[in-house]
Motif scaffolding. Sequence first.
Motif, mmCIF file in Angstrom:
data_model
loop_
_atom_site.group_PDB
_atom_site.id
_atom_site.type_symbol
_atom_site.label_atom_id
_atom_site.label_comp_id
_atom_site.label_asym_id
_atom_site.label_seq_id
_atom_site.Cartn_x
_atom_site.Cartn_y
_atom_site.Cartn_z
ATOM 1 N N GLU A 3 -10.273 2.938 1.147
ATOM 2 C CA GLU A 3 -10.632 3.618 -0.099
ATOM 3 C C GLU A 3 -10.711 5.136 0.051
ATOM 4 O OE1 GLU A 3 -14.296 3.817 -3.374
ATOM 5 O OE2 GLU A 3 -14.205 2.180 -1.910
ATOM 6 N N ALA A 4 -11.388 5.617 1.079
ATOM 7 C CA ALA A 4 -11.558 7.066 1.245
ATOM 8 C C ALA A 4 -10.208 7.757 1.444
ATOM 9 C CB ALA A 4 -12.490 7.356 2.415
ATOM 10 N N MET A 5 -9.364 7.179 2.261
ATOM 11 C CA MET A 5 -8.051 7.764 2.519
ATOM 12 C C MET A 5 -7.192 7.779 1.257
ATOM 13 S SD MET A 5 -4.987 6.407 5.018
ATOM 14 C CE MET A 5 -4.579 5.056 3.893
ATOM 15 N N LEU A 6 -7.215 6.677 0.506
ATOM 16 C CA LEU A 6 -6.398 6.577 -0.698
ATOM 17 C C LEU A 6 -6.889 7.524 -1.788
ATOM 18 C CD1 LEU A 6 -5.939 2.698 -0.712
ATOM 19 C CD2 LEU A 6 -4.237 4.416 -0.074
ATOM 20 N N LYS A 7 -8.190 7.717 -1.885
ATOM 21 C CA LYS A 7 -8.716 8.687 -2.856
ATOM 22 C C LYS A 7 -8.302 10.106 -2.476
ATOM 23 C CE LYS A 7 -12.638 6.280 -4.913
ATOM 24 N NZ LYS A 7 -14.114 6.270 -5.133
ATOM 25 N N ALA A 31 -2.752 -0.131 -3.964
ATOM 26 C CA ALA A 31 -3.112 -0.908 -2.781
ATOM 27 C C ALA A 31 -3.628 -2.270 -3.201
ATOM 28 C CB ALA A 31 -4.179 -0.186 -1.955
ATOM 29 N N PRO A 32 -3.238 -3.331 -2.478
ATOM 30 C CA PRO A 32 -3.871 -4.634 -2.713
ATOM 31 C C PRO A 32 -5.374 -4.520 -2.505
ATOM 32 C CG PRO A 32 -1.921 -4.864 -1.327
ATOM 33 C CD PRO A 32 -2.190 -3.390 -1.446
ATOM 34 N N THR A 33 -6.120 -5.401 -3.141
ATOM 35 C CA THR A 33 -7.576 -5.301 -3.135
ATOM 36 C C THR A 33 -8.160 -5.234 -1.729
ATOM 37 O OG1 THR A 33 -7.678 -6.509 -5.232
ATOM 38 C CG2 THR A 33 -9.703 -6.398 -3.942
ATOM 39 N N GLN A 34 -7.647 -6.053 -0.801
ATOM 40 C CA GLN A 34 -8.200 -6.072 0.557
ATOM 41 C C GLN A 34 -7.915 -4.762 1.287
ATOM 42 O OE1 GLN A 34 -5.839 -8.013 -0.599
ATOM 43 N NE2 GLN A 34 -4.165 -8.356 0.868
ATOM 44 N N ASP A 35 -6.768 -4.127 1.011
ATOM 45 C CA ASP A 35 -6.459 -2.852 1.643
ATOM 46 C C ASP A 35 -7.290 -1.722 1.035
ATOM 47 O OD1 ASP A 35 -4.537 -4.007 3.311
ATOM 48 O OD2 ASP A 35 -2.979 -3.809 1.787
ATOM 49 N N SER A 91 -8.364 -4.360 -10.468
ATOM 50 C CA SER A 91 -8.045 -5.734 -10.848
ATOM 51 C C SER A 91 -8.201 -6.632 -9.628
ATOM 52 C CB SER A 91 -6.608 -5.824 -11.387
ATOM 53 O OG SER A 91 -5.676 -5.846 -10.326
ATOM 54 N N PRO A 92 -8.255 -7.949 -9.818
ATOM 55 C CA PRO A 92 -8.397 -8.850 -8.667
ATOM 56 C C PRO A 92 -7.221 -8.763 -7.702
ATOM 57 C CG PRO A 92 -8.925 -9.987 -10.717
ATOM 58 C CD PRO A 92 -8.334 -8.669 -11.104
ATOM 59 N N MET A 93 -6.065 -8.349 -8.189
ATOM 60 C CA MET A 93 -4.868 -8.335 -7.350
ATOM 61 C C MET A 93 -4.621 -6.987 -6.666
ATOM 62 S SD MET A 93 -2.068 -8.349 -10.463
ATOM 63 C CE MET A 93 -0.666 -8.021 -9.424
ATOM 64 N N ALA A 94 -5.030 -5.893 -7.300
ATOM 65 C CA ALA A 94 -4.714 -4.573 -6.757
ATOM 66 C C ALA A 94 -5.631 -3.518 -7.343
ATOM 67 C CB ALA A 94 -3.259 -4.221 -7.040
ATOM 68 N N HIS A 95 -5.595 -2.355 -6.695
ATOM 69 C CA HIS A 95 -6.355 -1.194 -7.161
ATOM 70 C C HIS A 95 -5.368 -0.043 -7.300
ATOM 71 C CE1 HIS A 95 -10.608 0.224 -7.567
ATOM 72 N NE2 HIS A 95 -9.977 1.383 -7.611
ATOM 73 N N SER A 96 -5.416 0.667 -8.419
ATOM 74 C CA SER A 96 -4.471 1.756 -8.678
ATOM 75 C C SER A 96 -5.208 3.022 -9.084
ATOM 76 C CB SER A 96 -3.482 1.378 -9.782
ATOM 77 O OG SER A 96 -2.639 0.324 -9.380
ATOM 78 N N LEU A 97 -4.741 4.149 -8.556
ATOM 79 C CA LEU A 97 -5.198 5.472 -8.958
ATOM 80 C C LEU A 97 -3.979 6.224 -9.486
ATOM 81 C CD1 LEU A 97 -7.384 6.379 -5.836
ATOM 82 C CD2 LEU A 97 -8.208 5.559 -8.051
ATOM 83 N N GLU A 133 0.866 -1.169 0.000
ATOM 84 C CA GLU A 133 0.000 0.000 0.000
ATOM 85 C C GLU A 133 0.912 1.231 0.000
ATOM 86 O OE1 GLU A 133 -4.106 1.297 2.243
ATOM 87 O OE2 GLU A 133 -2.499 0.465 3.476
ATOM 88 N N LYS A 134 0.939 1.964 -1.109
ATOM 89 C CA LYS A 134 1.944 3.020 -1.239
ATOM 90 C C LYS A 134 1.513 4.077 -2.242
ATOM 91 C CE LYS A 134 4.500 0.241 -4.642
ATOM 92 N NZ LYS A 134 5.796 -0.420 -4.948
ATOM 93 N N GLU A 135 2.275 5.162 -2.261
ATOM 94 C CA GLU A 135 2.142 6.195 -3.291
ATOM 95 C C GLU A 135 3.536 6.609 -3.734
ATOM 96 O OE1 GLU A 135 0.780 10.144 -2.184
ATOM 97 O OE2 GLU A 135 1.177 9.739 -0.061
#
Length: 265
Positions: free
Chosen positions: A241-245, A232-236, A209-215, A148-150
Amino acid sequence: MATIACVCSIPSQSISLQICQRNSAKYPAFTKNSPRQFIIRAQSTESHRKFTPKLTKAIAAAAAAICVAVSSSQPVLAEGEAPKFSKYYGTAASAANYGGYGGNASKKDSAEYVYDVPEGWKERLVSKVEKGTNGTDSEFFNPKRKSEKEYLTFLAGFRTLAAKDSVLNDLSLSDVNLQDTIASADRITSSERTNESNGQLYYDFEIDSPMAHSLISVTCARNKLYAHFVNAPTQDWARDEAMLKHVHESFETVGVSDSDSGYSG
């Protein structure tokens, strides 16, 4: 008062411990920069059992171990508490001018871009070789879940943005993880927005994707292409979600005028 943990028990003694932290709103002296104050509650699961000196000593040792573990972990948010962020100032320095020492103290005046970093995340120092090969300029990660990173990359020699599909494909050429995420994606969406003050154009991509979500947010300024990634991996993603957005939306270049914003309209 927020309960941080209720994780310790002494089965042989039929004792459970509960660790609580004072609510900083009620006790303003206890802030993120102050030592945490914990309240330790011990409860016997047998009403007839008394706290003998030996039992008291065992409880104290267990409580001390829990407090050390909790104090050294990331900040824990009380229910309803909003996450906190700090502002990162990036200079997009070339590999030849890069010292690789990290830090953020003297970058504000020379910053070319900014983004928010969640409290508790750590900076990964980018090597000069990495900066020179794929253009990575800065990176922060969650120390508990390092996937989970930027991070931000930049490339010189881009005056304006190409078509959105072309930009995303070009970014993936130097990022194997992005290639894998795109290849396995269930959904890829794209949009664009314009900074009303200087006409600067931004592309935004979301890859699920099933493995990760990217913005991803991409823009051109100063004859450079800047790309900010939040992964972030899908479970994270499901949890944060709100924090990452928020982190994704916080990215922007700074000190850009109409003449160097890459805007031609």
